[in-house]
Design a protein around this motif. Structure first.
Motif, PDB file in Angstrom:
ATOM      1  N   GLY A 198       0.813  -1.221   0.000  1.00  0.00           N
ATOM      2  CA  GLY A 198       0.000   0.000   0.000  1.00  0.00           C
ATOM      3  C   GLY A 198       0.839   1.260   0.000  1.00  0.00           C
ATOM      4  O   GLY A 198       0.413   2.300   0.501  1.00  0.00           O
ATOM      5  N   GLY A 199       2.025   1.182  -0.583  1.00  0.00           N
ATOM      6  CA  GLY A 199       2.948   2.315  -0.602  1.00  0.00           C
ATOM      7  C   GLY A 199       2.671   3.274  -1.743  1.00  0.00           C
ATOM      8  O   GLY A 199       1.788   3.060  -2.578  1.00  0.00           O
ATOM      9  N   ALA A 200       3.442   4.334  -1.778  1.00  0.00           N
ATOM     10  CA  ALA A 200       3.302   5.402  -2.770  1.00  0.00           C
ATOM     11  C   ALA A 200       4.676   5.707  -3.364  1.00  0.00           C
ATOM     12  O   ALA A 200       5.686   5.135  -2.950  1.00  0.00           O
ATOM     13  CB  ALA A 200       2.720   6.650  -2.114  1.00  0.00           C
ATOM     14  N   ALA A 201       4.690   6.610  -4.329  1.00  0.00           N
ATOM     15  CA  ALA A 201       5.949   7.046  -4.946  1.00  0.00           C
ATOM     16  C   ALA A 201       6.006   8.569  -4.955  1.00  0.00           C
ATOM     17  O   ALA A 201       4.998   9.231  -5.213  1.00  0.00           O
ATOM     18  CB  ALA A 201       6.062   6.516  -6.368  1.00  0.00           C
ATOM     19  N   LEU A 202       7.176   9.092  -4.670  1.00  0.00           N
ATOM     20  CA  LEU A 202       7.462  10.514  -4.834  1.00  0.00           C
ATOM     21  C   LEU A 202       8.508  10.596  -5.933  1.00  0.00           C
ATOM     22  O   LEU A 202       9.625  10.085  -5.770  1.00  0.00           O
ATOM     23  CB  LEU A 202       7.990  11.135  -3.533  1.00  0.00           C
ATOM     24  CG  LEU A 202       8.463  12.586  -3.619  1.00  0.00           C
ATOM     25  CD1 LEU A 202       7.348  13.512  -4.103  1.00  0.00           C
ATOM     26  CD2 LEU A 202       8.999  13.047  -2.265  1.00  0.00           C
ATOM     27  N   VAL A 203       8.138  11.182  -7.069  1.00  0.00           N
ATOM     28  CA  VAL A 203       9.027  11.259  -8.226  1.00  0.00           C
ATOM     29  C   VAL A 203       9.577  12.679  -8.342  1.00  0.00           C
ATOM     30  O   VAL A 203       8.799  13.644  -8.383  1.00  0.00           O
ATOM     31  CB  VAL A 203       8.297  10.867  -9.531  1.00  0.00           C
ATOM     32  CG1 VAL A 203       9.263  10.906 -10.712  1.00  0.00           C
ATOM     33  CG2 VAL A 203       7.659   9.489  -9.398  1.00  0.00           C
ATOM     34  N   VAL A 204      10.903  12.773  -8.395  1.00  0.00           N
ATOM     35  CA  VAL A 204      11.586  14.058  -8.477  1.00  0.00           C
ATOM     36  C   VAL A 204      12.496  14.044  -9.695  1.00  0.00           C
ATOM     37  O   VAL A 204      13.319  13.132  -9.848  1.00  0.00           O
ATOM     38  CB  VAL A 204      12.400  14.328  -7.186  1.00  0.00           C
ATOM     39  CG1 VAL A 204      13.181  15.625  -7.301  1.00  0.00           C
ATOM     40  CG2 VAL A 204      11.484  14.347  -5.970  1.00  0.00           C
ATOM     41  N   SER A 205      12.346  15.036 -10.572  1.00  0.00           N
ATOM     42  CA  SER A 205      13.203  15.109 -11.759  1.00  0.00           C
ATOM     43  C   SER A 205      14.634  15.436 -11.333  1.00  0.00           C
ATOM     44  O   SER A 205      14.854  16.196 -10.394  1.00  0.00           O
ATOM     45  CB  SER A 205      12.684  16.175 -12.728  1.00  0.00           C
ATOM     46  OG  SER A 205      12.692  17.445 -12.119  1.00  0.00           O
ATOM     47  N   ASN A 206      15.598  14.843 -12.056  1.00  0.00           N
ATOM     48  CA  ASN A 206      16.990  15.029 -11.680  1.00  0.00           C
ATOM     49  C   ASN A 206      17.874  14.901 -12.925  1.00  0.00           C
ATOM     50  O   ASN A 206      18.340  13.806 -13.244  1.00  0.00           O
ATOM     51  CB  ASN A 206      17.373  13.990 -10.622  1.00  0.00           C
ATOM     52  CG  ASN A 206      18.703  14.271  -9.987  1.00  0.00           C
ATOM     53  OD1 ASN A 206      19.635  14.687 -10.662  1.00  0.00           O
ATOM     54  ND2 ASN A 206      18.815  14.021  -8.699  1.00  0.00           N
ATOM     55  N   PHE A 207      18.105  16.018 -13.605  1.00  0.00           N
ATOM     56  CA  PHE A 207      18.906  15.993 -14.834  1.00  0.00           C
ATOM     57  C   PHE A 207      20.342  15.595 -14.570  1.00  0.00           C
ATOM     58  O   PHE A 207      21.042  15.117 -15.468  1.00  0.00           O
ATOM     59  CB  PHE A 207      18.844  17.344 -15.557  1.00  0.00           C
ATOM     60  CG  PHE A 207      19.688  18.419 -14.940  1.00  0.00           C
ATOM     61  CD1 PHE A 207      20.986  18.627 -15.368  1.00  0.00           C
ATOM     62  CD2 PHE A 207      19.186  19.225 -13.925  1.00  0.00           C
ATOM     63  CE1 PHE A 207      21.776  19.625 -14.813  1.00  0.00           C
ATOM     64  CE2 PHE A 207      19.948  20.219 -13.358  1.00  0.00           C
ATOM     65  CZ  PHE A 207      21.254  20.426 -13.804  1.00  0.00           C
ATOM     66  N   THR A 208      20.826  15.722 -13.339  1.00  0.00           N
ATOM     67  CA  THR A 208      22.220  15.400 -13.056  1.00  0.00           C
ATOM     68  C   THR A 208      22.505  13.905 -13.158  1.00  0.00           C
ATOM     69  O   THR A 208      23.674  13.509 -13.173  1.00  0.00           O
ATOM     70  CB  THR A 208      22.661  15.926 -11.677  1.00  0.00           C
ATOM     71  OG1 THR A 208      21.905  15.272 -10.656  1.00  0.00           O
ATOM     72  CG2 THR A 208      22.473  17.432 -11.581  1.00  0.00           C
ATOM     73  N   LEU A 209      21.458  13.072 -13.278  1.00  0.00           N
ATOM     74  CA  LEU A 209      21.694  11.639 -13.513  1.00  0.00           C
ATOM     75  C   LEU A 209      22.293  11.399 -14.893  1.00  0.00           C
ATOM     76  O   LEU A 209      22.811  10.323 -15.165  1.00  0.00           O
ATOM     77  CB  LEU A 209      20.402  10.839 -13.344  1.00  0.00           C
ATOM     78  CG  LEU A 209      19.887  10.751 -11.908  1.00  0.00           C
ATOM     79  CD1 LEU A 209      18.558  10.022 -11.864  1.00  0.00           C
ATOM     80  CD2 LEU A 209      20.905  10.062 -11.019  1.00  0.00           C
ATOM     81  N   GLY A 210      22.246  12.405 -15.751  1.00  0.00           N
ATOM     82  CA  GLY A 210      22.857  12.319 -17.069  1.00  0.00           C
ATOM     83  C   GLY A 210      24.288  12.825 -17.101  1.00  0.00           C
ATOM     84  O   GLY A 210      24.850  13.053 -18.167  1.00  0.00           O
ATOM     85  N   ALA A 211      24.899  12.975 -15.941  1.00  0.00           N
ATOM     86  CA  ALA A 211      26.249  13.546 -15.855  1.00  0.00           C
ATOM     87  C   ALA A 211      27.287  12.688 -16.568  1.00  0.00           C
ATOM     88  O   ALA A 211      27.276  11.471 -16.493  1.00  0.00           O
ATOM     89  CB  ALA A 211      26.654  13.704 -14.394  1.00  0.00           C
ATOM     90  N   ASP A 212      28.170  13.377 -17.264  1.00  0.00           N
ATOM     91  CA  ASP A 212      29.365  12.736 -17.829  1.00  0.00           C
ATOM     92  C   ASP A 212      30.542  13.274 -17.015  1.00  0.00           C
ATOM     93  O   ASP A 212      30.867  14.459 -17.067  1.00  0.00           O
ATOM     94  CB  ASP A 212      29.509  13.100 -19.304  1.00  0.00           C
ATOM     95  CG  ASP A 212      30.705  12.407 -19.965  1.00  0.00           C
ATOM     96  OD1 ASP A 212      31.557  11.830 -19.235  1.00  0.00           O
ATOM     97  OD2 ASP A 212      30.787  12.447 -21.200  1.00  0.00           O
ATOM     98  N   GLU A 232       3.158  11.135  -6.122  1.00  0.00           N
ATOM     99  CA  GLU A 232       3.327  12.571  -5.898  1.00  0.00           C
ATOM    100  C   GLU A 232       4.551  13.013  -6.697  1.00  0.00           C
ATOM    101  O   GLU A 232       5.369  12.184  -7.102  1.00  0.00           O
ATOM    102  CB  GLU A 232       3.555  12.857  -4.409  1.00  0.00           C
ATOM    103  CG  GLU A 232       2.421  12.438  -3.508  1.00  0.00           C
ATOM    104  CD  GLU A 232       1.364  13.501  -3.342  1.00  0.00           C
ATOM    105  OE1 GLU A 232       1.707  14.694  -3.407  1.00  0.00           O
ATOM    106  OE2 GLU A 232       0.201  13.122  -3.152  1.00  0.00           O
ATOM    107  N   ASN A 233       4.682  14.326  -6.886  1.00  0.00           N
ATOM    108  CA  ASN A 233       5.798  14.847  -7.674  1.00  0.00           C
ATOM    109  C   ASN A 233       6.445  16.056  -7.036  1.00  0.00           C
ATOM    110  O   ASN A 233       5.797  16.782  -6.285  1.00  0.00           O
ATOM    111  CB  ASN A 233       5.324  15.265  -9.073  1.00  0.00           C
ATOM    112  CG  ASN A 233       4.991  14.089  -9.933  1.00  0.00           C
ATOM    113  OD1 ASN A 233       3.856  13.631  -9.967  1.00  0.00           O
ATOM    114  ND2 ASN A 233       5.976  13.557 -10.621  1.00  0.00           N
ATOM    115  N   GLY A 234       7.716  16.259  -7.428  1.00  0.00           N
ATOM    116  CA  GLY A 234       8.370  17.528  -7.190  1.00  0.00           C
ATOM    117  C   GLY A 234       7.913  18.474  -8.295  1.00  0.00           C
ATOM    118  O   GLY A 234       6.937  18.199  -8.993  1.00  0.00           O
TER     119      GLY A 234
END
Length: 150
Positions: A70-84, A121-123
């Motif tokens: 019965g859990g939920a998700a909080l999704v937060v965008s994070n462009f830094t996951l594309g870091a080189d 939920e979202n950021g």
């Protein structure tokens, strides 16, 4: 598309000084949309995450999904996951998708989780965000849609 999934007992985000998303038991998901990603990538991640069995069952084994508990998700965008970070000491983010397309896929991914029965939920995309996380375990999974395509 990359996702860092952190099992939590609570997570919340403040965007530009204002409360945005907040959950109790579930997942904090940091989502990075990379160049070339499309809805297929979002669907692959949403499907896998919705069935990911990383919550304890009655025997203490990681055998239950976020839906099972019965859990939920909080999704937060994070462009830094594309870091080189291969050259020098300051990473570049040229692998991150352009903001307009990235936001569209971020929203699509969040809806894909909802469509799979997960309260989400979202950021706020592109905002300066402060995240509070009560990590559980900690259990952290690094997921990449390119791996799921193989």
């Amino acid at each position: 598309m990359k996702a860092i999934i952190q099992r939590c007992t609570a997570a919340s985000v403040i965007a530009d000084g204002e409360p945005a998303g907040k959950i109790d038991n579930g997942f904090l998901i940091l989502l990075g949309v990379l160049k070339g990603d499309d809805k297929t990538d979002a669907d692959l991640l949403a499907e896998k995450i919705s069935k990911l069995r990383i919550f304890d069952d009655a025997d203490g084994k990681l055998n239950l999904s976020v839906k099972d508990v019965g859990g939920a998700a909080l999704v937060v965008s994070n462009f830094t996951l594309g870091a080189d970070y291969r050259k020098g000491n300051r990473p570049d983010y040229f692998n991150a998708e352009a903001p307009m397309m990235a936001n569209e896929l971020y929203e699509y991914f969040s809806q894909a989780l909802r469509d799979r029965g997960i309260h989400t939920e979202n950021g706020v995309f592109g905002a300066d965000m402060k995240i509070t996380l009560m990590a559980d375990g900690p259990v952290t999974i690094d997921m990449d849609s390119t791996v799921l395509k193989k």
